[in-house]
Design a protein around this motif. Structure first.
Motif, PDB file in Angstrom:
ATOM      1  N   ASP A 158      78.841  41.926  20.762  1.00  0.00           N
ATOM      2  CA  ASP A 158      78.012  41.144  21.543  1.00  0.00           C
ATOM      3  C   ASP A 158      77.648  41.868  22.948  1.00  0.00           C
ATOM      4  O   ASP A 158      76.424  41.517  23.600  1.00  0.00           O
ATOM      5  N   THR A 159      78.340  42.921  23.386  1.00  0.00           N
ATOM      6  CA  THR A 159      77.977  43.719  24.494  1.00  0.00           C
ATOM      7  C   THR A 159      77.705  44.932  24.409  1.00  0.00           C
ATOM      8  O   THR A 159      77.474  45.732  25.424  1.00  0.00           O
ATOM      9  N   PHE A 160      77.284  45.458  23.293  1.00  0.00           N
ATOM     10  CA  PHE A 160      76.925  46.678  22.962  1.00  0.00           C
ATOM     11  C   PHE A 160      75.617  46.833  22.610  1.00  0.00           C
ATOM     12  O   PHE A 160      74.896  45.945  21.897  1.00  0.00           O
ATOM     13  N   GLU A 161      74.843  47.706  23.192  1.00  0.00           N
ATOM     14  CA  GLU A 161      73.437  48.056  22.945  1.00  0.00           C
ATOM     15  C   GLU A 161      73.027  48.775  21.677  1.00  0.00           C
ATOM     16  O   GLU A 161      73.825  49.835  21.286  1.00  0.00           O
ATOM     17  N   VAL A 162      72.109  48.297  20.863  1.00  0.00           N
ATOM     18  CA  VAL A 162      71.408  49.294  19.820  1.00  0.00           C
ATOM     19  C   VAL A 162      69.985  49.529  20.096  1.00  0.00           C
ATOM     20  O   VAL A 162      68.969  48.527  20.314  1.00  0.00           O
ATOM     21  N   ALA A 163      69.910  50.582  20.583  1.00  0.00           N
ATOM     22  CA  ALA A 163      68.584  51.059  21.026  1.00  0.00           C
ATOM     23  C   ALA A 163      67.810  51.764  19.944  1.00  0.00           C
ATOM     24  O   ALA A 163      68.358  52.856  19.693  1.00  0.00           O
ATOM     25  N   ALA A 164      66.963  51.313  19.183  1.00  0.00           N
ATOM     26  CA  ALA A 164      66.231  52.127  18.051  1.00  0.00           C
ATOM     27  C   ALA A 164      64.964  52.780  18.538  1.00  0.00           C
ATOM     28  O   ALA A 164      64.112  51.897  18.893  1.00  0.00           O
TER      29      ALA A 164
END
Length: 345
Positions: free
Chosen positions: A222-228
């Protein structure tokens, strides 16, 4: 869904009108702008130069290569830019590939996972500034061992003179394979994904879950970024956009890496394009680049592309969000596209 502007690295010359692109992104509410490096322009100089003309948008490296600078130097770059930008820096890191690491930097590529883990830990120790920075690991020993080749034996442990603005400055990792993605979830604050496809979201989530389950993991899902990184084009001429991006797909699948080890090609094999990847690679590496480009099927380009009219693009962005992506790092170099996209998110 957040938006980032991915400017990447330079080609033969600096990116035209980069300040205007960044200004448009900041005005449209983009979360961040990113630069990169390969074997030409570096990631930090353009980011600092262009970033000095901004006030709210975050400034990220996407990616800075591990072999380009020792971890203490990377920490110095990061804490310096973080101070100058008022706490807006995102440190994106990646190992690159063996051709660049060994051919350009003259460093060994072996053990990329272990090197990444050690590199990130040294940076965090610098940013924490809780004491003199030491490291007993084999890849970045600090201080340099007295009995090592060329050592004077005079090295001493130090801590940064400048007090970092943030000990928890976000570190995101560029990763393509399952082990690297799991490592990102374990030790980093975000994953910089390239050639992400929502079709394989369940597989990516399994890789991430493995990292989050490890003892000492920094974040939860929930606090982790997934930047694609993704190409986004608002247009009625979808076919023209596919044709425009076909050459870059052929380049990365067929030419950005050795025949024996091309991480980008492996990503597309996981998507189910093994036969196509083999065909493109054979054509590209034999000098038949036009044939390699023609061999890229439409659906292969569309895997990592968001394209269509505004209604279609809005729906596709929602699909990517539901697949687990929290930031789209768009690669467009058009002010109008940047502005129009900002109104859709």
């Amino acid at each position: 869904m957040k938006l980032g502007l991915q400017l990447g690295y330079w080609g033969a010359a600096p990116i035209p009108d980069a300040p205007a692109l960044i200004a448009a992104a900041e005005a449209a509410g983009y979360e961040a702008v990113f630069t990169a490096e390969s074997w030409g322009s570096d990631a930090y100089t353009p980011l600092a130069w262009w970033g000095s003309q901004t006030s709210t948008i975050k400034l990220g490296t996407g990616i800075a290569q591990l072999s380009a600078r020792p971890p203490t130097s990377a920490a110095m770059h990061a804490l310096t830019l973080d101070h100058l930008s008022g706490g807006r820096h995102i440190l994106g890191l990646g190992v690159s590939g063996p051709q660049v690491v060994e051919g350009w930097y003259g460093e060994p590529f072996a053990k990329p996972l272990a090197r990444t883990r050690e590199y990130v830990q040294v940076i965090r120790d610098v940013l924490a500034r809780e004491g003199r920075v030491t490291n007993d690991g084999p890849h970045y020993p600090l201080p340099y061992p007295a009995d090592a080749p060329g050592s004077t034996g005079l090295g001493k442990s130090l801590k940064p003179i400048t007090h970092p603005l943030r000990a928890d400055l976000p570190i995101w990792l560029g990763a393509e394979g399952p082990k690297n993605v799991a490592l990102s979830a374990e030790i980093a604050d975000g994953w910089l994904a390239i050639y992400y496809t929502p079709r394989l979201a369940d597989m990516y989530e399994q890789w991430l879950a493995e990292g989050f389950a490890r003892a000492g993991a920094r974040k939860t899902r929930d606090t982790f970024e997934v930047a694609a990184t993704v190409q986004v084009e608002i247009t009625d001429n979808v076919a023209a956009v596919i044709d425009a991006y076909r050459p870059s797909t052929a380049l990365y699948v067929g030419g950005m890496g050795a025949k024996e080890q091309n991480f980008h090609a492996e990503v597309y094999r996981r998507m189910g394009y093994a036969d196509v990847v083999r065909d493109i690679g054979e054509k590209f590496l034999s000098g038949r680049k036009d044939e390699a480009i023609a061999a890229v099927p439409d659906e292969m380009v569309l895997e990592t592309l968001i394209v269509g009219d505004e209604e279609s693009v809005r729906g596709q962005i929602k699909h990517w969000e539901q697949a687990g992506v929290s930031m789209l790092m768009v690669t467009t170099r058009d002010v109008d596209q940047i502005t129009r996209l900002g109104t859709l998110v």
